[in-house]
Scaffold this active site. Structure first.
Site, PDB file in Angstrom:
ATOM      1  N   LYS A  29       0.851  -1.192   0.000  1.00 28.41           N
ATOM      2  CA  LYS A  29       0.000   0.000   0.000  1.00 28.41           C
ATOM      3  C   LYS A  29       0.887   1.243   0.000  1.00 28.41           C
ATOM      4  CE  LYS A  29      -3.886   1.734   2.873  1.00 28.41           C
ATOM      5  NZ  LYS A  29      -4.691   1.426   4.082  1.00 28.41           N
ATOM      6  N   SER A 106      -9.297   1.343   3.312  1.00 31.29           N
ATOM      7  CA  SER A 106      -8.470   2.144   2.444  1.00 31.29           C
ATOM      8  C   SER A 106      -7.400   1.330   1.725  1.00 31.29           C
ATOM      9  CB  SER A 106      -7.798   3.255   3.244  1.00 31.29           C
ATOM     10  OG  SER A 106      -6.922   2.725   4.209  1.00 31.29           O
ATOM     11  N   SER A 130      -9.527  -0.934   7.485  1.00 35.07           N
ATOM     12  CA  SER A 130      -8.972  -0.776   6.138  1.00 35.07           C
ATOM     13  C   SER A 130      -8.331  -2.023   5.554  1.00 35.07           C
ATOM     14  CB  SER A 130      -7.961   0.376   6.125  1.00 35.07           C
ATOM     15  OG  SER A 130      -8.632   1.610   6.183  1.00 35.07           O
TER      16      SER A 130
END
Lengths: 387, 387
Positions: A29, A106, A130
């Site tokens: 990420k 996310s 997330s």
């Protein structure tokens, strides 16, 4: 719908030969530092004002040291403030398990990349759901480890008292291999002795969602025959949610305030709105929320002694459609938070297990355990896959 | 610092031959429709969701019909919500009179283009100061006409009860030629018989700014010898400002709410924050502000009978530096609004006249008159230039 990778970035770093993850590929990420590449944080004005990192984040280094090959940096909701995975600047990564629907966020790009088979595993972060939510929406294994267990050096913080590093995999065996490395603990030992089924969480989920995950729950009951139904949050999951939705944004505002006030950065309206509301949170609300957090911690400690696991739906429904109007998104986010707030509040480890679908879209079953019992959860996932 | 024109746009439309503005070039703020070109509104998510206009805005058509040639569409603060002229998406147009300092906004590109000599005149809009402030900061003539006087068809609205179409020029003669066309009235007739000097507005301006415009004020006194000092706002300019800063954002939120809720568009943090705060404005505050507006209208009607003009500083200081931190910007915006709020509240015509500088940066003197007496203000500017 777009690529899971951050536009304009390309990175490939081979892992150290001969490690336990040799042969695996992973993505990170874009909140994790990769030396020599900007950490974008999902926002065009974040990377610009931060120096290019000279060292890998701890988790990236651990994966490389274990032999996994890094194949890309993945899209995240802006500075991890989002739960659906729609980034107005970088695009919405494809949810291959439910095209036309959000991947969840996310850690959207990490979940999307793994679900698409572009890589075997991927690093995400979980502050308020997330990793758990995209795991559920994309049909993946995903973990939010015990808060404070992993070294978060080089990971862009959001709300430090809730932030964790997590990861995804398509199958339990890969999930266990990666977990052994990042938890720094062998995935060996006894299975849980006792199972608590959180009836309030099942009751809050859409009825169809609760029914869809019942077959997995029934397999779990066969694996852990000593089960019972209990209320997870006697104070109300909605009370816990309100507390977390008070504390987490306030902490996020503390994290980002200096940057926001100096650079007046661009955000999607909803992201800016969250920060504005956080900045205006009355001290009395913060105080109340901190007390609720303390109460929630006591409750989960009581409910989850060593050897016990708790089962609940990861999210109240399957992935919603992309590009919904904001008032609908607001309602969806609020409902998701009701089933995720305990993670940030109490810091217990949680995994989301795939295997159920609703109208063809994945939904996950979540398992929680005592703080530190992360490996037992992973063992349960492995055992459940072969039952 | 960047071009005054919207990036990626190029437009040139010759005016009708033989008109009163033949030989002049003009630019239009990107809130005005130009047929065949998207109206960008200074925000990347605005143009996308709106059809490309098929007709020119009234003001654009009027300029073309009068013979002026359109040479470009100019940068505006996002959907005209800004007063400094810094657009995070399109850049900050150069203030050639004060490099390193903002051009003022939201009609930033129009003021910059005229000040740089790229065109002779340019269309702007003024809701809360968006022509007056860039005129002052860039050293130009600028007008905010009587509210409701011009046809605003094809101009992107912000707060309709305050919105106006205005324009800029470097010299009084050009200013008068353009004014005659857009006011649809010859710039002929008597000069004002009486001058009111707003001592509260001069008192609110920085002392150095007030002193810097005193020489122009003294020339004005020679032009209009029957002058007296008066308090413009017995209720307090700050009270007027608070009312306008309540009413205008609430109206802007009403204007943009459908778009924001449907598309969750990107904004600079400060712009989103303004809309969030507007959405939360209590009804009681709106009611109070509407009463203050009524009181302010009564006061200015009393103070400005036909034949009287009022002089005040356009802004409390010269152009501030670019890229200041948000808390500083907030203070600057609030102070500017104190000297601009009467425009949106009461709708009287106002021109800003150049000619003074402070540390080398321009500052403008403003003249107000009775509603409808726009042409008298322009005549005064012409007469003042030659005194």
């Amino acid at each position: 719908m777009s690529s899971p990778f951050v536009p304009g970035t390309a990175v490939r770093l081979p892992g150290t030969p001969g490690g336990p993850l040799t042969g695996l590929t992973f993505a990170a990420k874009d909140l994790f530092d990769v030396a020599g590449h900007p950490t974008g944080g999902g926002n065009p004005d974040w990377a610009r004002q931060n120096p290019i990192p000279t060292r890998h984040a701890w988790a990236v280094q651990a994966m490389l040291d274990a032999g996994a090959t890094l194949v890309g940096k993945t899209i995240t909701d802006e500075v991890s403030l989002g739960i659906l995975g729609e980034n107005a600047f970088e695009g919405t990564p494809l949810n291959p398990a439910a095209p036309g629907h959000v991947p969840g966020g996310s850690s959207s790009g990490s979940a999307s990349a793994v679900a698409q088979g572009i890589c075997d595993t991927a690093l995400g972060t979980d502050t308020g759901g997330s990793v758990r939510v995209p795991a559920s929406f994309c049909g993946l294994y995903g973990i939010r480890p015990t808060h404070g267990r992993l070294d978060l050096t080089g990971m862009l913080p959001q709300a430090p008292s809730s932030d964790t590093t997590g990861w995804f995999a398509r199958d339990a065996a890969t999930f266990a291999r990666v977990s052994a490395v990042l938890l720094e603990e062998a995935i060996e030992g006894p299975l849980p002795a006792r199972l608590v089924i959180a009836i309030d969480a099942f009751g809050f989920a859409d009825l169809a969602a609760a029914e869809a995950i019942t077959p997995i729950l029934n397999r779990l009951k066969r694996l852990v025959p000593d089960w019972q139904e209990e209320v997870m949050a006697p104070q109300g999951l909605t009370t816990w949610s309100r507390a977390q939705r008070t504390l987490q944004p306030v902490e996020a505002w503390e994290t980002f305030r200096t940057w926001v006030e100096r650079d007046n950065p661009r955000f999607a309206f909803s992201v800016a709105r969250g920060l504005v509301m956080a900045a205006m949170t009355p001290e009395a609300d913060r105080g109340w929320a901190a007390l609720v957090r303390r109460e929630a911690r006591g409750r989960l400690r009581h409910l989850l002694p060593p050897g016990t696991i708790l089962a609940m739906p990861t999210a109240p429904f399957a992935a919603p459609k992309t590009a919904l109007p904001l008032p609908e998104i607001d309602g969806i986010r609020a409902a998701i938070n009701v089933l995720c707030a305990h993670g940030g509040l109490a810091g217990h480890p949680q995994i989301s297990i795939p295997g159920a679908t609703l109208d063809g879209r994945p939904i996950g079953l979540s398992l929680l355990a005592a703080r530190g019992a992360d490996a037992m959860l992973v063992r349960t996932a492995l055992a459940l896959e072969s039952i």
